[in-house]
Design a protein around this motif. Structure first.
Motif, short mmCIF file in Angstrom:
data_model
loop_
_atom_site.label_atom_id
_atom_site.label_comp_id
_atom_site.label_asym_id
_atom_site.label_seq_id
_atom_site.Cartn_x
_atom_site.Cartn_y
_atom_site.Cartn_z
N GLY A 51 0.82 -1.22 0.00
CA GLY A 51 0.00 0.00 0.00
C GLY A 51 0.85 1.26 0.00
N GLU A 52 1.92 1.24 0.78
CA GLU A 52 2.81 2.41 0.84
C GLU A 52 3.47 2.66 -0.51
OE1 GLU A 52 5.49 1.63 4.06
OE2 GLU A 52 3.95 1.95 5.58
N ARG A 53 3.88 1.58 -1.18
CA ARG A 53 4.52 1.73 -2.51
C ARG A 53 3.52 2.30 -3.52
NH1 ARG A 53 8.43 -2.40 -4.72
NH2 ARG A 53 8.81 -0.57 -5.98
N LEU A 54 2.25 1.87 -3.43
CA LEU A 54 1.23 2.38 -4.35
C LEU A 54 0.97 3.87 -4.10
CD1 LEU A 54 -1.27 -0.60 -4.24
CD2 LEU A 54 0.20 0.03 -6.15
N VAL A 55 0.87 4.26 -2.84
CA VAL A 55 0.63 5.67 -2.50
C VAL A 55 1.81 6.52 -2.97
CG1 VAL A 55 0.43 7.30 -0.59
CG2 VAL A 55 -0.92 5.21 -0.58
N GLU A 56 3.02 6.04 -2.73
CA GLU A 56 4.22 6.77 -3.15
C GLU A 56 4.25 6.94 -4.67
OE1 GLU A 56 8.82 5.55 -3.28
OE2 GLU A 56 7.96 5.56 -1.27
N ALA A 57 3.93 5.88 -5.40
CA ALA A 57 3.92 5.95 -6.86
C ALA A 57 2.85 6.92 -7.35
CB ALA A 57 3.69 4.56 -7.45
#
Length: 81
Positions: free
Chosen positions: A20-26
Motif C-alpha cells: 500500500g505504501e509503494r502504491l501511494v508513493e507511486a
C-alpha cells in the motif's frame, strides 16, 4: 485479460502495508509502475491515478486506457522499465 481460477495466496499485514505504501508513493510521485496481478496473464503498466478506498480498486492509466485493479490481487509493484 484472462483470469485464472485458483485460490489467491495469503499475505500478512506487513506485506500488504508495504504494498500500500509503494502504491501511494507511486501515485504521489506520478511514476509509471508495473503491477504483477494475481490471476492475470499480463502485467498492468501505467500511472496510478486514483486509489479508491471504498471499492479497494487501484486505477491505473496507460495510453489513455484506464484499468481498475483490485488491491488484494496485486502481488508486486515495480518501476516500469
Amino acid at each position: 485479460m484472462a483470469k485464472v481460477k485458483a485460490k489467491r495466496p495469503t499475505r500478512d499485514e506487513y506485506v500488504l502495508e508495504e504494498l500500500g505504501e509503494r502504491l501511494v508513493e507511486a501515485k504521489d510521485e506520478g511514476t509509471t509502475v508495473q503491477l504483477e496481478v494475481w490471476g492475470w496473464e499480463d502485467q498492468v503498466k501505467g500511472v496510478i491515478t486514483y486509489l479508491d478506498s471504498r471499492t479497494k480498486l487501484v486505477h491505473v492509466e496507460y495510453n489513455g486506457e484506464l484499468t481498475k485493479v483490485p488491491f488484494m490481487d496485486i502481488m508486486k509493484v515495480s518501476n516500469a522499465e
